[in-house]
Write a protein that holds these residues in place. Structure first.
Motif, PDB file in Angstrom:
ATOM      1  N   MET A   1     -18.408 107.535-139.647  1.00  0.00           N
ATOM      2  CA  MET A   1     -17.135 107.017-140.118  1.00  0.00           C
ATOM      3  C   MET A   1     -16.108 108.145-140.059  1.00  0.00           C
ATOM      4  O   MET A   1     -16.417 109.280-140.401  1.00  0.00           O
ATOM      5  CB  MET A   1     -17.309 106.495-141.548  1.00  0.00           C
ATOM      6  N   PRO A   2     -14.872 107.840-139.668  1.00  0.00           N
ATOM      7  CA  PRO A   2     -13.849 108.884-139.598  1.00  0.00           C
ATOM      8  C   PRO A   2     -13.525 109.444-140.984  1.00  0.00           C
ATOM      9  O   PRO A   2     -13.737 108.776-141.994  1.00  0.00           O
ATOM     10  CB  PRO A   2     -12.636 108.158-139.009  1.00  0.00           C
ATOM     11  N   SER A   3     -12.981 110.670-141.030  1.00  0.00           N
ATOM     12  CA  SER A   3     -12.633 111.268-142.319  1.00  0.00           C
ATOM     13  C   SER A   3     -11.337 110.684-142.873  1.00  0.00           C
ATOM     14  O   SER A   3     -11.073 110.777-144.061  1.00  0.00           O
ATOM     15  CB  SER A   3     -12.511 112.777-142.177  1.00  0.00           C
ATOM     16  N   MET A  21      -5.651  95.928-146.520  1.00  0.00           N
ATOM     17  CA  MET A  21      -5.665  97.345-146.159  1.00  0.00           C
ATOM     18  C   MET A  21      -7.018  97.945-146.509  1.00  0.00           C
ATOM     19  O   MET A  21      -7.506  97.745-147.618  1.00  0.00           O
ATOM     20  CB  MET A  21      -4.589  98.115-146.926  1.00  0.00           C
ATOM     21  N   LYS A  22      -7.587  98.644-145.563  1.00  0.00           N
ATOM     22  CA  LYS A  22      -8.809  99.415-145.817  1.00  0.00           C
ATOM     23  C   LYS A  22      -8.436 100.875-145.625  1.00  0.00           C
ATOM     24  O   LYS A  22      -7.947 101.259-144.564  1.00  0.00           O
ATOM     25  CB  LYS A  22      -9.933  99.027-144.867  1.00  0.00           C
ATOM     26  N   ILE A  23      -8.662 101.668-146.649  1.00  0.00           N
ATOM     27  CA  ILE A  23      -8.290 103.069-146.620  1.00  0.00           C
ATOM     28  C   ILE A  23      -9.556 103.919-146.648  1.00  0.00           C
ATOM     29  O   ILE A  23     -10.388 103.767-147.537  1.00  0.00           O
ATOM     30  CB  ILE A  23      -7.385 103.430-147.811  1.00  0.00           C
ATOM     31  N   VAL A  24      -9.663 104.804-145.670  1.00  0.00           N
ATOM     32  CA  VAL A  24     -10.786 105.742-145.594  1.00  0.00           C
ATOM     33  C   VAL A  24     -10.200 107.144-145.739  1.00  0.00           C
ATOM     34  O   VAL A  24      -9.261 107.503-145.026  1.00  0.00           O
ATOM     35  CB  VAL A  24     -11.535 105.614-144.247  1.00  0.00           C
ATOM     36  N   PHE A  60     -12.012 105.398-150.119  1.00  0.00           N
ATOM     37  CA  PHE A  60     -10.784 106.126-150.451  1.00  0.00           C
ATOM     38  C   PHE A  60     -11.143 107.373-151.257  1.00  0.00           C
ATOM     39  O   PHE A  60     -11.964 107.320-152.164  1.00  0.00           O
ATOM     40  CB  PHE A  60      -9.899 105.189-151.267  1.00  0.00           C
ATOM     41  N   THR A  61     -10.491 108.504-150.929  1.00  0.00           N
ATOM     42  CA  THR A  61     -10.788 109.743-151.660  1.00  0.00           C
ATOM     43  C   THR A  61      -9.580 110.295-152.404  1.00  0.00           C
ATOM     44  O   THR A  61      -9.708 111.278-153.129  1.00  0.00           O
ATOM     45  CB  THR A  61     -11.343 110.832-150.722  1.00  0.00           C
TER      46      THR A  61
END
Length: 124
Positions: A1-3, A21-24, A60-61
């Motif tokens: 998964m991307p950072s 919205m999906k936030i990674v 989400f971080t």
């Protein structure tokens, strides 16, 4: 998964919108430079839009500082058109943020641990 990634989908049926919205990773100022024109274009010319929002925070971080300010301005700008906001997360502070957010927004906000439950609530 991307950072870091943000996936935004806007579905429309007449004056009703569902924004997903999906936030990674961390939310950035650049994300809002993308999101604001998308919302402006989607809502252009729509009389009394009804916007329901699902935000997937499972990966989400946090926020960059500028993005935190952008989020505040975004909320103020669209406060009157958002009718429901569903946050899907897995952290206690996210649930607390929804409780606090309900004091300041026109929209009904609810916290979920499942995307399916969140979509069901938005459709009610």
């Amino acid at each position: 998964m991307p950072s870091h990634a943000i996936d935004i989908t806007i579905d429309q049926s007449e004056n009703e919108f569902t924004v997903t919205m999906k936030i990674v990773g961390k939310l950035t100022h650049s994300d809002y430079e993308l999101l604001n024109p998308m919302m402006d274009n989607a809502l252009a010319g729509i009389d009394k839009p009804d916007v329901k929002v699902l935000v997937d925070l499972l990966e989400f971080t946090g926020y960059e500082l500028h993005a935190l300010w952008d989020d505040f301005k975004f909320g103020l700008k669209y406060n009157k058109v958002f009718t429901k906001i569903a946050l899907v997360g897995n952290k206690r502070w996210e649930e607390t943020a929804v409780t606090i957010g309900n004091w300041f927004t026109h929209a009904k906000m609810h916290y979920f641990e499942s995307t399916e439950d969140a979509f069901s609530w938005l459709r009610e």
